[in-house]
Design a protein around this motif. Sequence first.
Motif, PDB file in Angstrom:
ATOM      1  N   PRO A 245      -3.096  25.240  -9.034  1.00 20.88           N
ATOM      2  CA  PRO A 245      -3.839  26.499  -8.909  1.00 20.88           C
ATOM      3  C   PRO A 245      -2.924  27.711  -9.039  1.00 20.88           C
ATOM      4  N   LEU A 246      -3.445  28.775  -9.607  1.00 17.07           N
ATOM      5  CA  LEU A 246      -2.711  30.038  -9.731  1.00 17.07           C
ATOM      6  C   LEU A 246      -2.886  30.857  -8.454  1.00 17.07           C
ATOM      7  N   ASP A 247      -1.795  31.392  -7.952  1.00 20.25           N
ATOM      8  CA  ASP A 247      -1.875  32.194  -6.741  1.00 20.25           C
ATOM      9  C   ASP A 247      -2.116  33.668  -7.067  1.00 20.25           C
ATOM     10  N   ARG A 248      -2.251  34.459  -6.024  1.00 22.93           N
ATOM     11  CA  ARG A 248      -2.579  35.883  -6.155  1.00 22.93           C
ATOM     12  C   ARG A 248      -1.533  36.638  -6.976  1.00 22.93           C
ATOM     13  N   LEU A 249      -0.263  36.357  -6.728  1.00 21.77           N
ATOM     14  CA  LEU A 249       0.786  37.061  -7.450  1.00 21.77           C
ATOM     15  C   LEU A 249       0.727  36.767  -8.932  1.00 21.77           C
ATOM     16  N   ARG A 250       0.581  35.480  -9.293  1.00 21.10           N
ATOM     17  CA  ARG A 250       0.540  35.131 -10.724  1.00 21.10           C
ATOM     18  C   ARG A 250      -0.672  35.754 -11.416  1.00 21.10           C
ATOM     19  N   LEU A 251      -1.794  35.806 -10.727  1.00 19.44           N
ATOM     20  CA  LEU A 251      -2.968  36.449 -11.320  1.00 19.44           C
ATOM     21  C   LEU A 251      -2.712  37.937 -11.564  1.00 19.44           C
ATOM     22  N   THR A 252      -2.010  38.580 -10.646  1.00 17.90           N
ATOM     23  CA  THR A 252      -1.643  39.988 -10.838  1.00 17.90           C
ATOM     24  C   THR A 252      -0.747  40.140 -12.057  1.00 17.90           C
ATOM     25  N   CYS A 253       0.232  39.236 -12.192  1.00 22.32           N
ATOM     26  CA  CYS A 253       1.164  39.319 -13.320  1.00 22.32           C
ATOM     27  C   CYS A 253       0.447  39.071 -14.652  1.00 22.32           C
ATOM     28  N   LEU A 254      -0.467  38.118 -14.677  1.00 27.49           N
ATOM     29  CA  LEU A 254      -1.223  37.866 -15.905  1.00 27.49           C
ATOM     30  C   LEU A 254      -2.056  39.091 -16.289  1.00 27.49           C
ATOM     31  N   ARG A 255      -2.640  39.752 -15.295  1.00 23.98           N
ATOM     32  CA  ARG A 255      -3.394  40.980 -15.572  1.00 23.98           C
ATOM     33  C   ARG A 255      -2.487  42.061 -16.157  1.00 23.98           C
ATOM     34  N   SER A 256      -1.262  42.124 -15.663  1.00 23.78           N
ATOM     35  CA  SER A 256      -0.338  43.138 -16.186  1.00 23.78           C
ATOM     36  C   SER A 256       0.013  42.863 -17.639  1.00 23.78           C
ATOM     37  N   GLN A 257       0.100  41.597 -18.010  1.00 22.53           N
ATOM     38  CA  GLN A 257       0.415  41.231 -19.389  1.00 22.53           C
ATOM     39  C   GLN A 257      -0.730  41.601 -20.326  1.00 22.53           C
ATOM     40  N   VAL A 258      -1.967  41.397 -19.850  1.00 21.44           N
ATOM     41  CA  VAL A 258      -3.141  41.818 -20.631  1.00 21.44           C
ATOM     42  C   VAL A 258      -3.190  43.338 -20.726  1.00 21.44           C
ATOM     43  N   ALA A 259      -2.916  44.016 -19.611  1.00 21.10           N
ATOM     44  CA  ALA A 259      -2.947  45.480 -19.591  1.00 21.10           C
ATOM     45  C   ALA A 259      -1.924  46.085 -20.538  1.00 21.10           C
ATOM     46  N   ALA A 260      -0.837  45.350 -20.791  1.00 23.37           N
ATOM     47  CA  ALA A 260       0.185  45.825 -21.724  1.00 23.37           C
ATOM     48  C   ALA A 260      -0.238  45.641 -23.176  1.00 23.37           C
ATOM     49  N   GLY A 261      -1.390  45.035 -23.401  1.00 19.94           N
ATOM     50  CA  GLY A 261      -1.921  44.903 -24.760  1.00 19.94           C
ATOM     51  C   GLY A 261      -1.662  43.572 -25.419  1.00 19.94           C
ATOM     52  N   HIS A 262      -1.258  42.580 -24.638  1.00 21.48           N
ATOM     53  CA  HIS A 262      -0.976  41.269 -25.211  1.00 21.48           C
ATOM     54  C   HIS A 262      -2.166  40.327 -25.071  1.00 21.48           C
ATOM     55  N   LYS A 263      -2.361  39.480 -26.062  1.00 17.85           N
ATOM     56  CA  LYS A 263      -3.254  38.339 -25.918  1.00 17.85           C
ATOM     57  C   LYS A 263      -2.489  37.281 -25.139  1.00 17.85           C
ATOM     58  N   VAL A 264      -3.063  36.776 -24.056  1.00 14.78           N
ATOM     59  CA  VAL A 264      -2.366  35.865 -23.150  1.00 14.78           C
ATOM     60  C   VAL A 264      -3.082  34.519 -23.107  1.00 14.78           C
ATOM     61  N   THR A 265      -2.314  33.442 -23.251  1.00 22.65           N
ATOM     62  CA  THR A 265      -2.857  32.089 -23.158  1.00 22.65           C
ATOM     63  C   THR A 265      -2.030  31.282 -22.182  1.00 22.65           C
ATOM     64  N   VAL A 266      -2.701  30.667 -21.209  1.00 22.32           N
ATOM     65  CA  VAL A 266      -2.051  29.780 -20.246  1.00 22.32           C
ATOM     66  C   VAL A 266      -2.417  28.344 -20.617  1.00 22.32           C
ATOM     67  N   TYR A 267      -1.413  27.528 -20.886  1.00 18.63           N
ATOM     68  CA  TYR A 267      -1.616  26.111 -21.182  1.00 18.63           C
ATOM     69  C   TYR A 267      -1.588  25.325 -19.876  1.00 18.63           C
ATOM     70  N   SER A 268      -2.468  24.345 -19.759  1.00 22.12           N
ATOM     71  CA  SER A 268      -2.521  23.520 -18.559  1.00 22.12           C
ATOM     72  C   SER A 268      -3.149  22.186 -18.897  1.00 22.12           C
ATOM     73  N   PHE A 269      -2.969  21.205 -18.002  1.00 23.55           N
ATOM     74  CA  PHE A 269      -3.591  19.898 -18.194  1.00 23.55           C
ATOM     75  C   PHE A 269      -4.990  19.836 -17.592  1.00 23.55           C
ATOM     76  N   GLU A 270      -5.248  20.693 -16.631  1.00 24.96           N
ATOM     77  CA  GLU A 270      -6.574  20.796 -16.024  1.00 24.96           C
ATOM     78  C   GLU A 270      -7.086  22.218 -16.220  1.00 24.96           C
ATOM     79  N   PRO A 271      -8.395  22.403 -16.343  1.00 25.65           N
ATOM     80  CA  PRO A 271      -8.928  23.760 -16.494  1.00 25.65           C
ATOM     81  C   PRO A 271      -8.521  24.650 -15.327  1.00 25.65           C
ATOM     82  N   LEU A 272      -8.188  25.896 -15.637  1.00 28.45           N
ATOM     83  CA  LEU A 272      -7.806  26.865 -14.620  1.00 28.45           C
ATOM     84  C   LEU A 272      -8.942  27.857 -14.415  1.00 28.45           C
ATOM     85  N   ALA A 273      -9.278  28.089 -13.175  1.00 29.89           N
ATOM     86  CA  ALA A 273     -10.353  29.046 -12.884  1.00 29.89           C
ATOM     87  C   ALA A 273     -10.136  29.602 -11.480  1.00 29.89           C
TER      88      ALA A 273
END
Length: 262
Positions: free
Chosen positions: A12-40
């Motif tokens: 599972p993704l924690d609060r900090l990682r979700l914040t960081c992923l949002r920052s990457q999107v906010a910077a204008g990047h398309k972001v993809t997280v690879y995983s073996f199980e669906p992330l939600a």
Amino acid sequence: MRPDVVTFWHGPLDRLRLTCLRSQVAAGHKVTVYSFEPLAPLPDGVGNAEAEAVLPHAFAEKLRPTGADGVWRDWTTLQFSDFFRMQLMARSAGLWLDADVLLLKPVEIDPAKPYFAWERPRQLGNSVLYLPSGDPIVAAFGALMRQHELTPDWLALRHRLTFALRRLRGSKRLSDIRVAIYGPAALTALARRAGELHYALPRKSFYAVHAEPKLFFEPQDFSALTGDPDIIGFHVSPKGRGNQPPVAGSLYAWAAERFGMG
């Protein structure tokens, strides 16, 4: 060029990682997280892709042993991700950012040149990484992955000696001697061998708070960090604090509010 951002996550993704992923999107990047199980749930603008097609789950059996129940330990994920990012480079998938890299601005790269930064005075970081698919570092990891024992030819003398002693005691896995044996130390050795160290950005580009997490998590005046034009982002490395609520007056609290996780 503003590249797509790619990363790998297990669990599972924690609060900090979700914040960081949002920052990457906010910077204008398309972001993809690879995983073996669906992330939600994932932040808006962050995609989820199947990891098995990039590097099979079974590859982890070559690394540090899992638990008795087959569940990956923290070090299994760390070592697996070192190889996973190189597989993404071989596929020209984009710029690798660890899920705990907080971006303040977009990352621009030249797709024909490596992109990384110094993490320590004599060691590169691999939390922010781009390599052209034909780069010698990518080729070296490709050759290594065809081995059963995953013993690289770029080991430092101290690691070769440590491994030799471990083998005398019955160990057959290089991955046993050091958790990060395939990470920053490997990248640094290979970049030196390939003559690519001159591409490295200054440490503060991404690692200004990495060795001093209190600069991120504790209340203080962080204006010098957020106002420095040479700082592109922060590799946070929370070490167990990822789900703790931000402390008022901290850089983390500022980031959480800015990127919608306050």
